[in-house]
Motif scaffolding. Structure first.
Motif, mmCIF file in Angstrom:
data_model
loop_
_atom_site.group_PDB
_atom_site.id
_atom_site.type_symbol
_atom_site.label_atom_id
_atom_site.label_comp_id
_atom_site.label_asym_id
_atom_site.label_seq_id
_atom_site.Cartn_x
_atom_site.Cartn_y
_atom_site.Cartn_z
ATOM 1 N N LEU A 1 2.850 -15.445 -6.272
ATOM 2 C CA LEU A 1 1.560 -15.816 -6.874
ATOM 3 C C LEU A 1 1.213 -17.268 -6.547
ATOM 4 C CD1 LEU A 1 1.894 -14.128 -10.366
ATOM 5 C CD2 LEU A 1 0.194 -13.560 -8.624
ATOM 6 N N ARG A 2 2.201 -18.167 -6.701
ATOM 7 C CA ARG A 2 1.989 -19.587 -6.405
ATOM 8 C C ARG A 2 1.440 -19.760 -4.989
ATOM 9 N NH1 ARG A 2 7.244 -22.643 -4.864
ATOM 10 N NH2 ARG A 2 6.835 -21.279 -3.087
ATOM 11 N N ASP A 3 2.067 -19.085 -4.026
ATOM 12 C CA ASP A 3 1.654 -19.244 -2.639
ATOM 13 C C ASP A 3 0.292 -18.617 -2.347
ATOM 14 O OD1 ASP A 3 3.975 -20.608 -2.232
ATOM 15 O OD2 ASP A 3 4.940 -19.083 -1.008
ATOM 16 N N LEU A 4 -0.030 -17.518 -3.017
ATOM 17 C CA LEU A 4 -1.304 -16.848 -2.761
ATOM 18 C C LEU A 4 -2.473 -17.468 -3.521
ATOM 19 C CD1 LEU A 4 -0.201 -13.101 -2.615
ATOM 20 C CD2 LEU A 4 -0.803 -14.608 -0.710
ATOM 21 N N MET A 5 -2.201 -18.336 -4.490
ATOM 22 C CA MET A 5 -3.284 -19.006 -5.213
ATOM 23 C C MET A 5 -4.149 -19.846 -4.263
ATOM 24 S SD MET A 5 -3.657 -18.372 -8.427
ATOM 25 C CE MET A 5 -2.737 -17.247 -9.482
ATOM 26 N N ASP A 6 -3.539 -20.314 -3.174
ATOM 27 C CA ASP A 6 -4.277 -21.132 -2.210
ATOM 28 C C ASP A 6 -5.023 -20.297 -1.178
ATOM 29 O OD1 ASP A 6 -3.432 -23.488 -3.424
ATOM 30 O OD2 ASP A 6 -1.618 -23.580 -2.198
ATOM 31 N N GLY A 7 -4.839 -18.987 -1.198
ATOM 32 C CA GLY A 7 -5.564 -18.134 -0.262
ATOM 33 C C GLY A 7 -4.653 -17.109 0.399
ATOM 34 N N THR A 8 -5.231 -16.377 1.321
ATOM 35 C CA THR A 8 -4.550 -15.304 2.029
ATOM 36 C C THR A 8 -3.364 -15.840 2.822
ATOM 37 O OG1 THR A 8 -6.616 -14.066 2.188
ATOM 38 C CG2 THR A 8 -4.900 -13.484 3.759
ATOM 39 N N ARG A 9 -2.283 -15.072 2.822
ATOM 40 C CA ARG A 9 -1.087 -15.442 3.578
ATOM 41 C C ARG A 9 -0.551 -14.218 4.319
ATOM 42 N NH1 ARG A 9 -2.284 -19.961 2.566
ATOM 43 N NH2 ARG A 9 -1.229 -21.454 1.220
ATOM 44 N N ARG A 10 0.037 -14.489 5.477
ATOM 45 C CA ARG A 10 0.723 -13.446 6.226
ATOM 46 C C ARG A 10 2.121 -13.277 5.641
ATOM 47 N NH1 ARG A 10 -0.467 -14.163 12.571
ATOM 48 N NH2 ARG A 10 0.716 -12.226 12.543
ATOM 49 N N PHE A 11 2.706 -12.108 5.907
ATOM 50 C CA PHE A 11 4.045 -11.815 5.404
ATOM 51 C C PHE A 11 5.028 -12.911 5.827
ATOM 52 C CE2 PHE A 11 8.259 -10.020 5.602
ATOM 53 C CZ PHE A 11 8.351 -9.287 4.435
ATOM 54 N N SER A 12 4.987 -13.276 7.090
ATOM 55 C CA SER A 12 5.931 -14.281 7.601
ATOM 56 C C SER A 12 5.733 -15.644 6.931
ATOM 57 C CB SER A 12 5.809 -14.415 9.124
ATOM 58 O OG SER A 12 4.491 -14.774 9.483
ATOM 59 N N GLU A 13 4.494 -15.985 6.602
ATOM 60 C CA GLU A 13 4.222 -17.253 5.911
ATOM 61 C C GLU A 13 4.816 -17.235 4.508
ATOM 62 O OE1 GLU A 13 -0.021 -18.795 7.657
ATOM 63 O OE2 GLU A 13 -0.080 -17.035 6.356
ATOM 64 N N LEU A 14 4.669 -16.105 3.816
ATOM 65 C CA LEU A 14 5.244 -15.986 2.475
ATOM 66 C C LEU A 14 6.764 -16.093 2.535
ATOM 67 C CD1 LEU A 14 3.062 -13.092 1.024
ATOM 68 C CD2 LEU A 14 3.096 -15.463 0.232
#
Length: 111
Positions: free
Chosen positions: A27-40
């Motif tokens: 959730l923390r990482d996606l609050m800033d916007g869309t992310r790819r699996f590898s980025e997460l």
């Protein structure tokens, strides 16, 4: 949304949805916007691919995020929070505030 019966207690319901450290970090990482699996995976660090996949699928089933697969080679998969997912922002903001205050208190108590 998921067809699981929800607990009577609202706190228990919230914990059911975000009660693991991995889900909170996603959730923390996606609050800033869309992310790819590898980025997460890279951002979260020590999580395995299997555990990340499992948590993302569970969060998608609960309506917290959406998964978009692009027909490319190699396949590109992106995750974005839904409105329901974004509605958890005040909870995460409170966790940041509390964690910062606790860290400051613990740091000041050290010799």
């Amino acid at each position: 949304m998921n067809d699981r019966p929800l607990p009577a207690c609202p706190v228990e319901t919230t914990l059911m949805l975000i009660g693991s450290k991995w889900k909170v970090l996603i959730l923390r990482d996606l609050m800033d916007g869309t992310r790819r699996f590898s980025e997460l995976k890279k951002s979260i660090g020590t999580i395995t691919q299997k555990v990340l996949t499992s948590n993302l699928r569970d969060m998608e089933a609960c309506g917290l995020l959406t998964r978009t697969v692009y027909p490319e080679v190699p396949p590109r998969v992106e995750y974005t929070l839904t409105q329901t997912g974004y509605s958890l922002k005040p909870i995460l903001d409170s966790m940041v505030d509390w964690g910062t205050a606790y860290k400051n208190l613990a740091d000041s108590a050290r010799p």
